[in-house]
Design a protein around this motif. Structure first.
Motif, mmCIF file in Angstrom:
data_model
loop_
_atom_site.group_PDB
_atom_site.id
_atom_site.type_symbol
_atom_site.label_atom_id
_atom_site.label_comp_id
_atom_site.label_asym_id
_atom_site.label_seq_id
_atom_site.Cartn_x
_atom_site.Cartn_y
_atom_site.Cartn_z
ATOM 1 N N LEU A 1 37.198 38.718 46.440
ATOM 2 C CA LEU A 1 38.617 38.381 46.355
ATOM 3 C C LEU A 1 38.751 36.869 46.294
ATOM 4 C CD1 LEU A 1 40.062 40.906 48.949
ATOM 5 C CD2 LEU A 1 40.209 41.033 46.482
ATOM 6 N N THR A 2 39.831 36.409 45.742
ATOM 7 C CA THR A 2 40.071 34.974 45.638
ATOM 8 C C THR A 2 41.081 34.539 46.688
ATOM 9 O OG1 THR A 2 41.926 35.218 44.108
ATOM 10 C CG2 THR A 2 39.697 35.110 43.129
ATOM 11 N N VAL A 3 41.182 33.248 46.874
ATOM 12 C CA VAL A 3 42.183 32.711 47.787
ATOM 13 C C VAL A 3 43.573 33.135 47.325
ATOM 14 C CG1 VAL A 3 43.246 30.572 48.631
ATOM 15 C CG2 VAL A 3 40.752 30.797 48.584
ATOM 16 N N GLU A 4 43.792 33.124 46.022
ATOM 17 C CA GLU A 4 45.099 33.550 45.495
ATOM 18 C C GLU A 4 45.351 35.026 45.783
ATOM 19 O OE1 GLU A 4 47.734 31.787 44.332
ATOM 20 O OE2 GLU A 4 46.483 30.147 45.036
ATOM 21 N N ASP A 5 44.324 35.861 45.668
ATOM 22 C CA ASP A 5 44.469 37.270 46.033
ATOM 23 C C ASP A 5 44.935 37.384 47.480
ATOM 24 O OD1 ASP A 5 43.500 38.217 43.548
ATOM 25 O OD2 ASP A 5 41.439 38.390 44.290
ATOM 26 N N GLY B 1 48.444 45.140 49.254
ATOM 27 C CA GLY B 1 47.007 45.031 49.475
ATOM 28 C C GLY B 1 46.221 45.929 48.543
ATOM 29 N N SER B 2 46.715 47.129 48.338
ATOM 30 C CA SER B 2 46.046 48.062 47.437
ATOM 31 C C SER B 2 46.084 47.554 46.001
ATOM 32 C CB SER B 2 46.698 49.436 47.538
ATOM 33 O OG SER B 2 46.001 50.362 46.747
ATOM 34 N N ARG B 3 47.200 46.974 45.609
ATOM 35 C CA ARG B 3 47.310 46.424 44.256
ATOM 36 C C ARG B 3 46.345 45.258 44.067
ATOM 37 N NH1 ARG B 3 52.898 47.331 45.245
ATOM 38 N NH2 ARG B 3 53.217 45.122 45.661
ATOM 39 N N VAL B 4 46.192 44.429 45.086
ATOM 40 C CA VAL B 4 45.257 43.297 45.006
ATOM 41 C C VAL B 4 43.838 43.814 44.824
ATOM 42 C CG1 VAL B 4 44.195 41.443 46.365
ATOM 43 C CG2 VAL B 4 46.677 41.638 46.262
ATOM 44 N N ILE B 5 43.469 44.819 45.597
ATOM 45 C CA ILE B 5 42.118 45.376 45.506
ATOM 46 C C ILE B 5 41.895 46.004 44.133
ATOM 47 C CG2 ILE B 5 40.531 47.114 46.440
ATOM 48 C CD1 ILE B 5 41.021 44.657 48.277
ATOM 49 N N LEU C 1 39.050 44.823 41.531
ATOM 50 C CA LEU C 1 38.028 45.755 41.048
ATOM 51 C C LEU C 1 38.026 45.810 39.525
ATOM 52 C CD1 LEU C 1 38.383 48.692 43.604
ATOM 53 C CD2 LEU C 1 36.424 47.148 43.347
ATOM 54 N N GLU C 2 39.207 45.800 38.921
ATOM 55 C CA GLU C 2 39.291 45.795 37.455
ATOM 56 C C GLU C 2 38.675 44.519 36.888
ATOM 57 O OE1 GLU C 2 43.476 46.357 36.838
ATOM 58 O OE2 GLU C 2 43.355 48.532 37.118
ATOM 59 N N ALA C 3 38.925 43.393 37.537
ATOM 60 C CA ALA C 3 38.356 42.126 37.068
ATOM 61 C C ALA C 3 36.834 42.132 37.197
ATOM 62 C CB ALA C 3 38.958 40.956 37.854
ATOM 63 N N ILE C 4 36.319 42.674 38.287
ATOM 64 C CA ILE C 4 34.868 42.752 38.475
ATOM 65 C C ILE C 4 34.251 43.682 37.432
ATOM 66 C CG2 ILE C 4 33.051 43.611 40.030
ATOM 67 C CD1 ILE C 4 34.806 42.534 42.365
ATOM 68 N N ASP C 5 34.891 44.828 37.192
ATOM 69 C CA ASP C 5 34.388 45.756 36.169
ATOM 70 C C ASP C 5 34.365 45.100 34.787
ATOM 71 O OD1 ASP C 5 33.974 47.781 38.006
ATOM 72 O OD2 ASP C 5 35.870 48.800 37.567
ATOM 73 N N ALA C 6 35.410 44.339 34.467
ATOM 74 C CA ALA C 6 35.459 43.648 33.174
ATOM 75 C C ALA C 6 34.332 42.618 33.073
ATOM 76 C CB ALA C 6 36.817 42.988 32.981
ATOM 77 N N GLU C 7 34.067 41.922 34.165
ATOM 78 C CA GLU C 7 32.991 40.927 34.164
ATOM 79 C C GLU C 7 31.625 41.605 34.030
ATOM 80 O OE1 GLU C 7 31.310 36.985 34.390
ATOM 81 O OE2 GLU C 7 33.162 37.884 33.667
ATOM 82 N N ILE C 8 31.444 42.731 34.681
ATOM 83 C CA ILE C 8 30.190 43.484 34.547
ATOM 84 C C ILE C 8 30.005 43.918 33.096
ATOM 85 C CG2 ILE C 8 29.037 45.667 35.134
ATOM 86 C CD1 ILE C 8 30.228 45.296 37.991
ATOM 87 N N ASP C 9 31.065 44.423 32.469
ATOM 88 C CA ASP C 9 30.988 44.831 31.061
ATOM 89 C C ASP C 9 30.631 43.644 30.170
ATOM 90 O OD1 ASP C 9 31.659 47.419 31.757
ATOM 91 O OD2 ASP C 9 33.767 47.226 31.160
#
Length: 122
Positions: free
Chosen positions: A58-62, A90-94, A98-106
């Protein structure tokens, strides 16, 4: 406890505590008569949660978006997170992270495939 002791207890630095305070992740602490910051066990626990969440990607902005709820995670983070309403901030932030991490993995997987193909290392 003073800032140096609180930082050591939380596994971080005084500079990080000031940064978290400036960014709104940590409420302004009480001050001594001489203006020194005073921290208690609740603040140390909150800093530990902040550091754990940052370590999870998570980021500071998150965290700024859920700063008023960080203290809830100090007790039992797994229980609190499992019971979170999917529409909660909180759920929306997570979900977003997770979507950002998945995009980076792809992206990294595609990059690795291209590099391996070009260098003959499949």
């Amino acid at each position: 406890m003073r800032i140096g002791d609180a930082a050591a207890a939380a596994g971080t630095t005084p500079r990080a505590l000031r940064f978290y305070e400036e960014r709104g992740l940590l409420p302004p602490p009480q001050r001594t008569a001489t203006g020194q910051r005073q921290y208690g066990p609740d603040e140390v626990a909150r800093v530990r949660v902040i550091r754990e969440l940052l370590g999870l990607g998570l980021t500071v902005e998150d965290l700024r978006g859920i700063a008023d709820r960080i203290h809830l995670l100090a007790g039992d983070p797994q229980l609190r997170c499992k019971n979170a309403n999917s529409a909660s901030p909180g759920s929306r932030v997570i979900t977003h992270r997770l979507e950002a991490i998945d995009a980076e993995i792809d992206r990294l997987t595609r990059l690795r495939t291209l590099l391996a193909q070009r260098t003959g290392r499949t």
